[in-house]
Design a protein around this motif. Structure first.
Motif, PDB file in Angstrom:
ATOM      1  N   ILE A 163       0.816  -1.217   0.000  1.00 49.28           N
ATOM      2  CA  ILE A 163       0.000   0.000   0.000  1.00 49.28           C
ATOM      3  C   ILE A 163       0.853   1.273   0.000  1.00 49.28           C
ATOM      4  O   ILE A 163       0.395   2.338  -0.394  1.00 49.28           O
ATOM      5  CB  ILE A 163      -0.996  -0.001   1.168  1.00 49.28           C
ATOM      6  N   GLY A 164       2.095   1.168   0.391  1.00 52.96           N
ATOM      7  CA  GLY A 164       2.973   2.333   0.380  1.00 52.96           C
ATOM      8  C   GLY A 164       3.281   2.833  -1.023  1.00 52.96           C
ATOM      9  O   GLY A 164       3.554   4.014  -1.221  1.00 52.96           O
ATOM     10  N   CYS A 165       3.221   1.938  -2.013  1.00 54.48           N
ATOM     11  CA  CYS A 165       3.559   2.307  -3.386  1.00 54.48           C
ATOM     12  C   CYS A 165       2.438   2.069  -4.386  1.00 54.48           C
ATOM     13  O   CYS A 165       2.493   2.583  -5.505  1.00 54.48           O
ATOM     14  CB  CYS A 165       4.786   1.532  -3.848  1.00 54.48           C
ATOM     15  N   HIS A 166       1.453   1.238  -4.016  1.00 56.63           N
ATOM     16  CA  HIS A 166       0.391   0.870  -4.952  1.00 56.63           C
ATOM     17  C   HIS A 166      -0.986   1.117  -4.366  1.00 56.63           C
ATOM     18  O   HIS A 166      -1.165   1.087  -3.155  1.00 56.63           O
ATOM     19  CB  HIS A 166       0.492  -0.617  -5.330  1.00 56.63           C
ATOM     20  N   ASN A 167      -1.940   1.319  -5.269  1.00 56.45           N
ATOM     21  CA  ASN A 167      -3.341   1.478  -4.913  1.00 56.45           C
ATOM     22  C   ASN A 167      -4.130   0.659  -5.924  1.00 56.45           C
ATOM     23  O   ASN A 167      -3.663   0.414  -7.021  1.00 56.45           O
ATOM     24  CB  ASN A 167      -3.725   2.960  -4.990  1.00 56.45           C
ATOM     25  N   PRO A 171       2.495   1.574 -10.220  1.00 51.70           N
ATOM     26  CA  PRO A 171       1.230   1.572 -10.954  1.00 51.70           C
ATOM     27  C   PRO A 171       0.065   1.059 -10.107  1.00 51.70           C
ATOM     28  O   PRO A 171       0.253   0.338  -9.132  1.00 51.70           O
ATOM     29  CB  PRO A 171       1.507   0.606 -12.112  1.00 51.70           C
ATOM     30  N   ALA A 172      -1.131   1.443 -10.507  1.00 48.11           N
ATOM     31  CA  ALA A 172      -2.345   0.927  -9.868  1.00 48.11           C
ATOM     32  C   ALA A 172      -2.499  -0.540 -10.257  1.00 48.11           C
ATOM     33  O   ALA A 172      -2.083  -0.964 -11.330  1.00 48.11           O
ATOM     34  CB  ALA A 172      -3.559   1.729 -10.341  1.00 48.11           C
ATOM     35  N   TYR A 173      -3.121  -1.310  -9.374  1.00 49.18           N
ATOM     36  CA  TYR A 173      -3.322  -2.735  -9.652  1.00 49.18           C
ATOM     37  C   TYR A 173      -4.128  -2.949 -10.930  1.00 49.18           C
ATOM     38  O   TYR A 173      -3.851  -3.865 -11.693  1.00 49.18           O
ATOM     39  CB  TYR A 173      -4.001  -3.434  -8.480  1.00 49.18           C
ATOM     40  N   VAL A 174      -5.123  -2.094 -11.162  1.00 52.65           N
ATOM     41  CA  VAL A 174      -5.932  -2.257 -12.378  1.00 52.65           C
ATOM     42  C   VAL A 174      -5.094  -1.991 -13.636  1.00 52.65           C
ATOM     43  O   VAL A 174      -5.352  -2.589 -14.687  1.00 52.65           O
ATOM     44  CB  VAL A 174      -7.209  -1.375 -12.361  1.00 52.65           C
ATOM     45  N   ASP A 175      -4.095  -1.124 -13.545  1.00 51.35           N
ATOM     46  CA  ASP A 175      -3.217  -0.868 -14.687  1.00 51.35           C
ATOM     47  C   ASP A 175      -2.313  -2.071 -14.956  1.00 51.35           C
ATOM     48  O   ASP A 175      -2.036  -2.410 -16.110  1.00 51.35           O
ATOM     49  CB  ASP A 175      -2.376   0.385 -14.460  1.00 51.35           C
ATOM     50  N   ILE A 176      -1.861  -2.718 -13.885  1.00 53.14           N
ATOM     51  CA  ILE A 176      -1.053  -3.933 -14.040  1.00 53.14           C
ATOM     52  C   ILE A 176      -1.905  -5.016 -14.698  1.00 53.14           C
ATOM     53  O   ILE A 176      -1.462  -5.696 -15.622  1.00 53.14           O
ATOM     54  CB  ILE A 176      -0.513  -4.408 -12.677  1.00 53.14           C
ATOM     55  N   ALA A 177      -3.135  -5.160 -14.220  1.00 54.41           N
ATOM     56  CA  ALA A 177      -4.043  -6.168 -14.773  1.00 54.41           C
ATOM     57  C   ALA A 177      -4.330  -5.896 -16.253  1.00 54.41           C
ATOM     58  O   ALA A 177      -4.461  -6.835 -17.040  1.00 54.41           O
ATOM     59  CB  ALA A 177      -5.343  -6.191 -13.975  1.00 54.41           C
ATOM     60  N   ALA A 178      -4.415  -4.628 -16.620  1.00 56.53           N
ATOM     61  CA  ALA A 178      -4.681  -4.285 -18.017  1.00 56.53           C
ATOM     62  C   ALA A 178      -3.483  -4.606 -18.917  1.00 56.53           C
ATOM     63  O   ALA A 178      -3.648  -4.944 -20.087  1.00 56.53           O
ATOM     64  CB  ALA A 178      -5.040  -2.804 -18.131  1.00 56.53           C
ATOM     65  N   LYS A 179      -2.291  -4.525 -18.356  1.00 56.36           N
ATOM     66  CA  LYS A 179      -1.083  -4.744 -19.146  1.00 56.36           C
ATOM     67  C   LYS A 179      -0.764  -6.229 -19.340  1.00 56.36           C
ATOM     68  O   LYS A 179      -0.231  -6.624 -20.373  1.00 56.36           O
ATOM     69  CB  LYS A 179       0.106  -4.049 -18.476  1.00 56.36           C
ATOM     70  N   TYR A 180      -1.071  -7.044 -18.337  1.00 57.67           N
ATOM     71  CA  TYR A 180      -0.687  -8.458 -18.384  1.00 57.67           C
ATOM     72  C   TYR A 180      -1.915  -9.369 -18.390  1.00 57.67           C
ATOM     73  O   TYR A 180      -2.716  -9.327 -17.461  1.00 57.67           O
ATOM     74  CB  TYR A 180       0.172  -8.820 -17.168  1.00 57.67           C
ATOM     75  N   LYS A 209      13.148  -2.657 -12.145  1.00 59.93           N
ATOM     76  CA  LYS A 209      13.318  -1.246 -12.480  1.00 59.93           C
ATOM     77  C   LYS A 209      13.103  -1.078 -13.976  1.00 59.93           C
ATOM     78  O   LYS A 209      13.549  -1.899 -14.763  1.00 59.93           O
ATOM     79  CB  LYS A 209      14.713  -0.760 -12.107  1.00 59.93           C
ATOM     80  N   GLY A 210      12.375  -0.035 -14.334  1.00 59.32           N
ATOM     81  CA  GLY A 210      12.236   0.306 -15.737  1.00 59.32           C
ATOM     82  C   GLY A 210      10.933  -0.096 -16.392  1.00 59.32           C
ATOM     83  O   GLY A 210      10.599   0.441 -17.437  1.00 59.32           O
ATOM     84  N   THR A 211      10.193  -1.022 -15.812  1.00 66.58           N
ATOM     85  CA  THR A 211       8.952  -1.462 -16.442  1.00 66.58           C
ATOM     86  C   THR A 211       7.895  -0.375 -16.404  1.00 66.58           C
ATOM     87  O   THR A 211       7.168  -0.164 -17.370  1.00 66.58           O
ATOM     88  CB  THR A 211       8.415  -2.726 -15.737  1.00 66.58           C
ATOM     89  N   TRP A 212       7.802   0.336 -15.289  1.00 68.80           N
ATOM     90  CA  TRP A 212       6.772   1.363 -15.112  1.00 68.80           C
ATOM     91  C   TRP A 212       7.377   2.751 -14.885  1.00 68.80           C
ATOM     92  O   TRP A 212       6.711   3.644 -14.392  1.00 68.80           O
ATOM     93  CB  TRP A 212       5.869   1.003 -13.935  1.00 68.80           C
ATOM     94  N   GLY A 213       8.640   2.918 -15.205  1.00 67.01           N
ATOM     95  CA  GLY A 213       9.293   4.210 -15.007  1.00 67.01           C
ATOM     96  C   GLY A 213      10.668   4.014 -14.399  1.00 67.01           C
ATOM     97  O   GLY A 213      11.186   2.892 -14.299  1.00 67.01           O
ATOM     98  N   ASP A 214      11.255   5.113 -13.965  1.00 72.02           N
ATOM     99  CA  ASP A 214      12.620   5.071 -13.450  1.00 72.02           C
ATOM    100  C   ASP A 214      12.731   4.575 -12.006  1.00 72.02           C
ATOM    101  O   ASP A 214      13.783   4.109 -11.604  1.00 72.02           O
ATOM    102  CB  ASP A 214      13.256   6.468 -13.540  1.00 72.02           C
TER     103      ASP A 214
END
Length: 132
Positions: free
Chosen positions: A61-65, A73-82, A101-106
């Motif tokens: 929860i410190g880094c994701h919602n 990234p949001a969990y729904v964005d991860i689900a949309a990608k994979y 590192k690098g999949t969703w930004g720096d």
């Protein structure tokens, strides 16, 4: 005369802000407690899926919602990608454990080496189940 009107105005505002004379502070506290208890009961881990329970007890929860980008990234964005496949579940479980590192930004994802592969797979399975 101006001072008297000012004082009376302040007193009137103070009395008006006190609220309903029939309510008590204790009653308000009880109502607030009941609302809080209802909210907590609605979100008890026993009603969650296994992966969701693990996520709720981890530091995710410190880094994701679930629906909004925080640091990661949001969990729904991860689900949309994979797509939800055994291959992706294994791949993402390894990412959760080893970090990346690098999949969703720096910004890198912190590794979670103390997390078992099975727990990571349950977490990923729940995340991928959020696909719309």
């Amino acid at each position: 005369m101006k001072k008297t009107l000012l004082i009376l105005g302040c007193i009137s505002l103070a009395i008006a802000s006190c609220g309903n004379p029939g309510s008590t502070t204790e009653g308000s506290t009880t109502a607030a407690s009941t609302d809080t208890e209802t909210t907590v009961k609605a979100q008890t881990p026993s009603e969650m899926l296994p992966g969701e329970k693990l996520i709720a007890t981890a530091d995710c929860i410190g880094c994701h919602n679930k629906t909004q980008k925080v640091i990661g990234p949001a969990y729904v964005d991860i689900a949309a990608k994979y797509p939800s496949s055994e291959e992706n579940i294994n791949k993402l479980a390894d990412v959760v454990i080893a970090g990346s590192k690098g999949t969703w930004g720096d910004l890198p994802m912190t590794p979670h080496p103390n997390l078992s592969k099975e727990d990571a797979k349950q977490m990923v399975t729940w995340i991928l189940s959020l696909k719309k």
